[in-house]
Motif scaffolding. Structure first.
Motif, PDB file in Angstrom:
ATOM      1  N   ARG A  18       1.595  44.130   7.425  1.00  0.00           N
ATOM      2  CA  ARG A  18       1.669  42.822   6.766  1.00  0.00           C
ATOM      3  C   ARG A  18       0.622  41.898   7.380  1.00  0.00           C
ATOM      4  O   ARG A  18       0.459  41.846   8.602  1.00  0.00           O
ATOM      5  N   ASN A  70      -1.846  40.347   0.048  1.00  0.00           N
ATOM      6  CA  ASN A  70      -0.616  40.687  -0.661  1.00  0.00           C
ATOM      7  C   ASN A  70       0.440  39.596  -0.532  1.00  0.00           C
ATOM      8  O   ASN A  70       1.643  39.873  -0.403  1.00  0.00           O
ATOM      9  N   LYS A 108       3.205  39.803   2.077  1.00  0.00           N
ATOM     10  CA  LYS A 108       4.316  40.740   1.959  1.00  0.00           C
ATOM     11  C   LYS A 108       3.961  42.090   2.585  1.00  0.00           C
ATOM     12  O   LYS A 108       2.796  42.450   2.707  1.00  0.00           O
ATOM     13  N   TRP A 109       4.985  42.842   2.958  1.00  0.00           N
ATOM     14  CA  TRP A 109       4.792  44.183   3.505  1.00  0.00           C
ATOM     15  C   TRP A 109       4.234  45.113   2.425  1.00  0.00           C
ATOM     16  O   TRP A 109       4.581  44.984   1.251  1.00  0.00           O
TER      17      TRP A 109
END
Length: 300
Positions: free
Chosen positions: A163, A168, A171-172
Motif C-alpha cells: 500500500r 490506488n 488502498k491495498w
C-alpha cells in the motif's frame, strides 16, 4: 530443546554524509520431537539500505538503484516462521514444511509521470516512501534420494500485498510477488551406463499486471483509460517441462568427458511475460518457446 539468540549491528553511510545505525535481533527455537523430526520457531528483523526501483518510461522498464538518505529511509522487515522437518528412513525421504509471515515498512516507489513537466524534472519529488507491505504463505519440500534416483517436489503458496499513499487511492493491492501457487518437480535417474536422465516441471500462478478496465471520453477529441484497482489482472498460468540427457565417460587418466542434450520447454508452451493493447484487444507477448541445446564438457 535448543534456543539461539542473536543480534547484528549495522552502520550505513551514504555519499552525502547521512549515517544509519540499526540493530537487527533474531531468535530461533528448535524442539526435537525425536531423532528424526523437529519443530522450529524463528523471528528475524532485517534492514535494506540500497533500493532497486523499477521505472516504466516510454514502454521500457528500467531498474534504478538508490542509497538510503533523507528521502528514502532504509526498508525494514520482520519475519516470523514455524517449521517442521522430518526424515523418513523407510522411503529414503525428507520432508520440510514451513509457515511464514512477513511485514515491511519504508517501502519506496517511483511515482508515475503525470505531465510534461515531470519529464523535464524527472527526479524532483519523484519518490513515494510511504509503502507498507505484508506477505504470508506456506512452503512444502519433499526429497527422495537413492544412489541412482533423485526426486524433489516443492510447493509454495504465497500472498503478497502493498500500500502506498499516492497509488490506488491508498488502498491495498496485490504486489508483483503475489503468485499464490508455485510448483516445481525435479526427477533425475542415473543409469548403469553413466547416462543421467533429468526432467523438471514448473507451474506457477501468473504475475499480477495493471490493465485498463475501460475507456472514457471527455470530448470528441480526447479519451483516456479507466482502471478498476491496481494490478487488477493476472497473466495466464505459467508452466513448462524441461528435459535433458547426459552421458559421462571416464578417461584412462581419471578425467571425465561429458556430452549432454537438453530441451527447454519441451512441449513449446507459449507463456506470456507481458501484455500489449492493440485496437482495444489484449495480446500476450512471449519471447521464448522451445529451446533445444547441446553441450560438451571435460573435467581434469
Amino acid at each position: 530443546m535448543e534456543l539461539k539468540l542473536g543480534v547484528r549491528l549495522n552502520q550505513f553511510n551514504n555519499d552525502l554524509g547521512k549515517v544509519f545505525f540499526d540493530i537487527e535481533p533474531r531468535i530461533s527455537a528448535t524442539y526435537f520431537i525425536n531423532e528424526l523430526s523437529q519443530l522450529g520457531l524463528s523471528y528475524t528483523q532485517m534492514n535494506q539500505y540500497i533500493h532497486g526501483l523499477v521505472n516504466n518510461l516510454g514502454g521500457f522498464e528500467r531498474i534504478h538503484w538508490f542509497a538510503s538518505g533523507n528521502e528514502l529511509l532504509p526498508q525494514c522487515s520482520q519475519q516470523y516462521s514455524l517449521s517442521y522437518n522430518a526424515i523418513i528412513k523407510k522411503y529414503d525421504a525428507d520432508i520440510i514444511a514451513e509457515f511464514f509471515y512477513k511485514k515491511s515498512h519504508n517501502l519506496p516507489l517511483i511515482k508515475k509521470v503525470q505531465s510534461a513537466l515531470d519529464y523535464q524534472n524527472f527526479w524532483v519529488n519523484r519518490f513515494d516512501p510511504s509503502g507498507v507491505g505484508y506477505s504470508y504463505g506456506f512452503e512444502l519440500l519433499l526429497t527422495k534420494q537413492t544412489p541412482r534416483f533423485l526426486g524433489i517436489i516443492s510447493y509454495t503458496y504465497q500472498k503478497s500485498f502493498r500500500r502506498f499513499e499516492t497509488l490506488n487511492e491508498g488502498k491495498w493491492f496485490p504486489y508483483d510477488f503475489d503468485r499464490p501457487h508455485n510448483l516445481n518437480i525435479q526427477l533425475q535417474l542415473n543409469s548403469k551406463k553413466n547416462i543421467v536422465y533429468s526432467a523438471t516441471f514448473v507451474l506457477r500462478s501468473g504475475t499480477p499486471i495493471n490493465l485498463p478496465s475501460g475507456i472514457a471520453t471527455s470530448n470528441l477529441f480526447f479519451s483516456y483509460s479507466t482502471y478498476n484497482g491496481y494490478n487488477n489482472y493476472r497473466l495466464p498460468v505459467y508452466h513448462r517441462l524441461d528435459l535433458s540427457v547426459k552421458r559421462n565417460w571416464n578417461t584412462s587418466k581419471g578425467n571425465t568427458f561429458s556430452f549432454s542434450i537438453s530441451i527447454f520447454n519441451a512441449y513449446a508452451r507459449v507463456n506470456p511475460t507481458a501484455v500489449e493493447i492493440n485496437n482495444n484487444k489484449l495480446k500476450g507477448i512471449s519471447y521464448f518457446t522451445i529451446i533445444p541445446s547441446a553441450g560438451i564438457s571435460y573435467k581434469f
